[in-house]
Scaffold this motif. Structure first.
Motif, PDB file in Angstrom:
ATOM      1  N   GLU A 187       0.827  -1.198   0.000  1.00 53.08           N
ATOM      2  CA  GLU A 187       0.000   0.000   0.000  1.00 53.08           C
ATOM      3  C   GLU A 187       0.865   1.254   0.000  1.00 53.08           C
ATOM      4  O   GLU A 187       0.559   2.235  -0.687  1.00 53.08           O
ATOM      5  CB  GLU A 187      -0.910   0.010   1.236  1.00 53.08           C
ATOM      6  N   SER A 188       1.940   1.232   0.791  1.00 50.25           N
ATOM      7  CA  SER A 188       2.825   2.394   0.864  1.00 50.25           C
ATOM      8  C   SER A 188       3.512   2.637  -0.463  1.00 50.25           C
ATOM      9  O   SER A 188       3.554   3.775  -0.963  1.00 50.25           O
ATOM     10  CB  SER A 188       3.869   2.185   1.970  1.00 50.25           C
ATOM     11  N   TYR A 189       4.073   1.591  -1.047  1.00 51.21           N
ATOM     12  CA  TYR A 189       4.758   1.736  -2.333  1.00 51.21           C
ATOM     13  C   TYR A 189       3.809   2.276  -3.396  1.00 51.21           C
ATOM     14  O   TYR A 189       4.143   3.218  -4.142  1.00 51.21           O
ATOM     15  CB  TYR A 189       5.318   0.394  -2.782  1.00 51.21           C
ATOM     16  N   GLN A 190       2.632   1.673  -3.498  1.00 52.56           N
ATOM     17  CA  GLN A 190       1.681   2.087  -4.521  1.00 52.56           C
ATOM     18  C   GLN A 190       1.235   3.541  -4.322  1.00 52.56           C
ATOM     19  O   GLN A 190       1.172   4.324  -5.275  1.00 52.56           O
ATOM     20  CB  GLN A 190       0.464   1.150  -4.500  1.00 52.56           C
ATOM     21  N   ARG A 191       0.933   3.905  -3.077  1.00 54.71           N
ATOM     22  CA  ARG A 191       0.447   5.257  -2.808  1.00 54.71           C
ATOM     23  C   ARG A 191       1.527   6.309  -3.040  1.00 54.71           C
ATOM     24  O   ARG A 191       1.264   7.382  -3.598  1.00 54.71           O
ATOM     25  CB  ARG A 191      -0.071   5.346  -1.374  1.00 54.71           C
ATOM     26  N   ILE A 192       2.745   6.024  -2.603  1.00 49.73           N
ATOM     27  CA  ILE A 192       3.846   6.975  -2.815  1.00 49.73           C
ATOM     28  C   ILE A 192       4.079   7.199  -4.305  1.00 49.73           C
ATOM     29  O   ILE A 192       4.155   8.348  -4.770  1.00 49.73           O
ATOM     30  CB  ILE A 192       5.128   6.473  -2.136  1.00 49.73           C
ATOM     31  N   HIS A 245      -2.692  -7.879  -3.076  1.00 51.84           N
ATOM     32  CA  HIS A 245      -1.549  -7.022  -3.395  1.00 51.84           C
ATOM     33  C   HIS A 245      -2.052  -5.832  -4.201  1.00 51.84           C
ATOM     34  O   HIS A 245      -3.168  -5.844  -4.740  1.00 51.84           O
ATOM     35  CB  HIS A 245      -0.535  -7.841  -4.205  1.00 51.84           C
ATOM     36  N   THR A 246      -1.256  -4.772  -4.274  1.00 52.58           N
ATOM     37  CA  THR A 246      -1.619  -3.619  -5.098  1.00 52.58           C
ATOM     38  C   THR A 246      -0.384  -3.059  -5.785  1.00 52.58           C
ATOM     39  O   THR A 246       0.723  -3.129  -5.238  1.00 52.58           O
ATOM     40  CB  THR A 246      -2.309  -2.522  -4.247  1.00 52.58           C
ATOM     41  N   TRP A 247      -0.579  -2.553  -6.998  1.00 52.80           N
ATOM     42  CA  TRP A 247       0.507  -1.962  -7.784  1.00 52.80           C
ATOM     43  C   TRP A 247      -0.070  -0.864  -8.666  1.00 52.80           C
ATOM     44  O   TRP A 247      -1.247  -0.504  -8.537  1.00 52.80           O
ATOM     45  CB  TRP A 247       1.250  -3.027  -8.603  1.00 52.80           C
ATOM     46  N   ASP A 270       1.193  11.727  -9.890  1.00 55.92           N
ATOM     47  CA  ASP A 270       0.185  12.791  -9.941  1.00 55.92           C
ATOM     48  C   ASP A 270       0.856  14.162  -9.949  1.00 55.92           C
ATOM     49  O   ASP A 270       0.506  15.041 -10.752  1.00 55.92           O
ATOM     50  CB  ASP A 270      -0.748  12.699  -8.731  1.00 55.92           C
ATOM     51  N   ALA A 271       1.832  14.347  -9.045  1.00 52.36           N
ATOM     52  CA  ALA A 271       2.520  15.636  -8.952  1.00 52.36           C
ATOM     53  C   ALA A 271       3.313  15.948 -10.207  1.00 52.36           C
ATOM     54  O   ALA A 271       3.514  17.121 -10.555  1.00 52.36           O
ATOM     55  CB  ALA A 271       3.437  15.649  -7.732  1.00 52.36           C
ATOM     56  N   ALA A 272       3.753  14.900 -10.903  1.00 48.24           N
ATOM     57  CA  ALA A 272       4.513  15.073 -12.141  1.00 48.24           C
ATOM     58  C   ALA A 272       3.616  15.209 -13.361  1.00 48.24           C
ATOM     59  O   ALA A 272       4.107  15.439 -14.471  1.00 48.24           O
ATOM     60  CB  ALA A 272       5.462  13.896 -12.333  1.00 48.24           C
ATOM     61  N   GLY A 273       2.305  15.048 -13.179  1.00 48.30           N
ATOM     62  CA  GLY A 273       1.372  15.164 -14.291  1.00 48.30           C
ATOM     63  C   GLY A 273       1.313  13.940 -15.172  1.00 48.30           C
ATOM     64  O   GLY A 273       0.944  14.029 -16.339  1.00 48.30           O
ATOM     65  N   ILE A 274       1.651  12.780 -14.633  1.00 51.62           N
ATOM     66  CA  ILE A 274       1.631  11.526 -15.396  1.00 51.62           C
ATOM     67  C   ILE A 274       0.428  10.702 -14.958  1.00 51.62           C
ATOM     68  O   ILE A 274       0.275  10.377 -13.776  1.00 51.62           O
ATOM     69  CB  ILE A 274       2.926  10.728 -15.190  1.00 51.62           C
ATOM     70  N   ALA A 275      -0.427  10.353 -15.885  1.00 47.12           N
ATOM     71  CA  ALA A 275      -1.638   9.596 -15.572  1.00 47.12           C
ATOM     72  C   ALA A 275      -1.280   8.238 -14.991  1.00 47.12           C
ATOM     73  O   ALA A 275      -0.338   7.583 -15.447  1.00 47.12           O
ATOM     74  CB  ALA A 275      -2.490   9.421 -16.832  1.00 47.12           C
ATOM     75  N   ASN A 276      -2.051   7.808 -14.006  1.00 47.01           N
ATOM     76  CA  ASN A 276      -1.780   6.519 -13.376  1.00 47.01           C
ATOM     77  C   ASN A 276      -3.037   5.980 -12.717  1.00 47.01           C
ATOM     78  O   ASN A 276      -4.008   6.712 -12.510  1.00 47.01           O
ATOM     79  CB  ASN A 276      -0.642   6.647 -12.354  1.00 47.01           C
ATOM     80  N   GLY A 277      -3.019   4.707 -12.406  1.00 46.71           N
ATOM     81  CA  GLY A 277      -4.154   4.066 -11.759  1.00 46.71           C
ATOM     82  C   GLY A 277      -3.694   3.036 -10.754  1.00 46.71           C
ATOM     83  O   GLY A 277      -2.513   2.686 -10.691  1.00 46.71           O
ATOM     84  N   ARG A 278      -4.628   2.538  -9.994  1.00 46.62           N
ATOM     85  CA  ARG A 278      -4.355   1.552  -8.947  1.00 46.62           C
ATOM     86  C   ARG A 278      -4.919   0.197  -9.368  1.00 46.62           C
ATOM     87  O   ARG A 278      -6.082   0.086  -9.779  1.00 46.62           O
ATOM     88  CB  ARG A 278      -5.002   2.001  -7.637  1.00 46.62           C
ATOM     89  N   ILE A 279      -4.092  -0.845  -9.244  1.00 46.12           N
ATOM     90  CA  ILE A 279      -4.500  -2.209  -9.579  1.00 46.12           C
ATOM     91  C   ILE A 279      -4.382  -3.076  -8.330  1.00 46.12           C
ATOM     92  O   ILE A 279      -3.445  -2.917  -7.545  1.00 46.12           O
ATOM     93  CB  ILE A 279      -3.622  -2.803 -10.700  1.00 46.12           C
ATOM     94  N   THR A 280      -5.303  -3.993  -8.144  1.00 44.88           N
ATOM     95  CA  THR A 280      -5.226  -4.926  -7.024  1.00 44.88           C
ATOM     96  C   THR A 280      -5.407  -6.346  -7.520  1.00 44.88           C
ATOM     97  O   THR A 280      -6.049  -6.596  -8.541  1.00 44.88           O
ATOM     98  CB  THR A 280      -6.295  -4.619  -5.960  1.00 44.88           C
ATOM     99  N   GLY A 281      -4.859  -7.282  -6.767  1.00 44.59           N
ATOM    100  CA  GLY A 281      -5.002  -8.702  -7.081  1.00 44.59           C
ATOM    101  C   GLY A 281      -4.107  -9.533  -6.202  1.00 44.59           C
ATOM    102  O   GLY A 281      -3.007  -9.118  -5.850  1.00 44.59           O
ATOM    103  N   ASN A 282      -4.534 -10.702  -5.830  1.00 43.02           N
ATOM    104  CA  ASN A 282      -3.760 -11.603  -4.984  1.00 43.02           C
ATOM    105  C   ASN A 282      -3.368 -10.953  -3.661  1.00 43.02           C
ATOM    106  O   ASN A 282      -2.248 -11.134  -3.178  1.00 43.02           O
ATOM    107  CB  ASN A 282      -2.512 -12.104  -5.719  1.00 43.02           C
TER     108      ASN A 282
END
Length: 503
Positions: A298-303, A323-325, A309-321
């Motif tokens: 959770e910490s790695y994914q959120r950081i 785990h999250t990435w 986000d601050a760099a203006g690069i689109a991103n999303g959250r994935i979960t499975g097993n």
């Protein structure tokens, strides 16, 4: 840094400055006897490493309702008391900084005066939480007492939540058993401690119980009485998560060419340098990762998400097993990133850089590591479909072409024989399929982009990486090829077929 143990099994220098903390009004809530309410709330907030809800945040608000209980709060002083001269010498926090991970009960202090308190009353019983401000590097003590209660009176401290103007998050995983533990108050009370490591607002709920159905004399009928303590930290020695993130992105812009790929890679590597994986599965926030240097996936994914986000690069959250990435959009193309599993100093597989194995993968390749992801990307409403490896780390640094070149002579022999289908054993037979499958998927992609000829004919190959498990300790890993021969010249710049992946 070491890769999480579950993977093997399948998973701030700050100068000394004046500290200022200002608690806001604390409010209490009397909750009627309903033993399952709190249990349901705990179950709903568990972290991704143990089945956490996808948003991972504590949704309690600052407004509490008081049904038949009352609450008051006092704030007798907003002046810090950390030292005689009002300053505190704060050493730069170590990467492995030790902090109180859970609200442990400690010996009762002799102190009787506190700067701040929150009080809740129900059925004639008064519970009070009192505390003083603490300088950076020192845990705050919350002294919890009761008046007119029975010998059964007890209390617990819930997981602190953190907010600095961005999204609110639980600092720790509320599903850990220690956060559900109640401590008897007796006549002396109990002390709970927590170290506030970032500027921003922390909210902590304290829960009280005083009941004994088997002893009417001691049954005060209090099952779940809650009071809320909020502590606002405004201390240059403890920058906020947002400040840390913005500073990192500013440095990233200075040290890269500003392209989305270079910035995504720099921020990925910066994230890995900030924290160690918390094998106790307690710390699960961007706050813990950036200021305590510990955290789960959770910490790695959120950081990483906050940085992107601050760099203006689109991103999303994935979960499975469990785990999250992250999914990251680079130059208009989505790809998969797993900074948690990339966080390793291991070098077990030849020239395969394990610190970037999960940087820029397709959905199919990420599903080799996280099997639940197959169901994710097959959904019609899946928003992060990743089918391209052009922004894969090994494609961009030329390593994939280097690996593919090692097979060129063997492939050419079959092409010169005008074979339309053939197989070649992979060179990484000794690697576990979770490693070889990803590496060979990247190699196959590189093979399919190459120009192949035999005589006067062009050969368009389709390479597919495959593995077959023979036993728990052995497997066969191959590249399977289909070929179409043609005398037509391919237009310069036209891409070959993309790699396909088979498991």
């Amino acid at each position: 840094m070491k890769r999480p143990l579950y993977y093997l099994l399948c998973a701030i220098a700050c100068s000394s400055m004046v500290s200022a903390t200002m608690p806001t009004a604390a409010i209490a809530e009397a909750i009627q006897p309903q033993a399952t309410v709190e249990q349901q709330a705990q179950a709903a907030d568990t972290s991704s490493d143990t089945g956490k809800a996808e948003d991972g945040t504590n949704t309690n608000t600052t407004v509490d309702s008081a049904e038949d209980g009352t609450a008051t709060s006092t704030d007798t002083s907003a002046v810090n008391t950390e030292s005689a001269d009002g300053t505190a010498a704060t050493p730069a926090p170590s990467l492995l900084a030790q902090t109180n991970p859970t609200p442990e009960a400690i010996s009762t202090t002799s102190q009787t005066g506190y700067a701040h308190s929150a009080t809740a009353t129900q059925n004639g019983v008064t519970f009070t939480v009192s505390w003083n401000d603490a300088p950076a590097g020192t845990a705050t003590t919350f002294h919890v007492t009761q008046a007119n209660g029975s010998s059964q009176a007890k209390a617990r401290m819930d997981v602190p939540t953190y907010w600095d103007g961005g999204s609110q998050e639980s600092v720790c995983d509320p599903s850990r058993p220690a956060w559900a533990s109640y401590h008897s108050l007796g006549t002396a009370g109990h002390d709970f401690t927590f170290d506030f490591t970032a500027s921003g607002t922390y909210r902590i709920y304290f829960y009280f119980m005083d009941n004994d159905r088997n002893d009417p004399q001691n049954d005060k009928g209090i099952y779940y009485l809650r009071t809320t303590a909020e502590v606002t930290v405004n201390d240059a020695a403890r920058p906020s998560v947002t400040q840390i993130v913005n500073d990192a992105v500013d440095l990233c812009r200075q040290q890269t060419n500003g392209s989305e790929y270079d910035m995504a890679l720099w921020l990925h590597d910066w994230t890995l340098d900030q924290l160690e994986y918390d094998h106790n599965l307690n710390w699960c926030s961007a706050e813990s990762g950036l200021t305590r240097h510990q955290g789960t996936c959770e910490s790695y994914q959120r950081i990483y998400s906050k940085l992107l986000d601050a760099a203006g690069i689109a991103n999303g959250r994935i979960t499975g097993n469990g785990h999250t990435w992250n999914a990251v959009k680079i130059d208009g193309k989505w790809c998969q990133m797993d900074p948690t599993w990339d966080d390793t100093s291991d070098n077990w597989y030849g020239d395969l850089d394990q610190r970037h194995l999960y940087f820029g993968l397709t959905d199919e390749l990420m599903a080799i590591a996280h099997s639940d992801h197959t169901a994710n990307y097959q959904k019609n409403d899946y928003a992060y479909r990743s089918t391209d490896l052009s922004n894969n780390y090994f494609m961009r640094n030329g390593k994939a072409d280097e690996w593919a070149e090692k097979y060129a002579d063997r492939i050419q022999q079959h092409l010169d024989a005008k074979e339309k289908s053939f197989s070649i054993d992979a060179d990484n037979q000794s690697f576990p399929p979770s490693i070889s499958g990803i590496q060979n998927g990247i190699v196959a992609y590189a093979m399919n982009l190459r120009e192949w000829k035999t005589g006067k004919s062009n050969a368009a190959i389709q390479a597919v990486s495959n593995f077959k498990t023979c036993s728990s300790t052995s497997w066969e890993v191959t590249f399977d090829f289909t070929v179409k021969y043609t005398n037509e010249k391919r237009t310069v710049g036209q891409s070959r077929q993309t790699a396909r992946f088979s498991i």
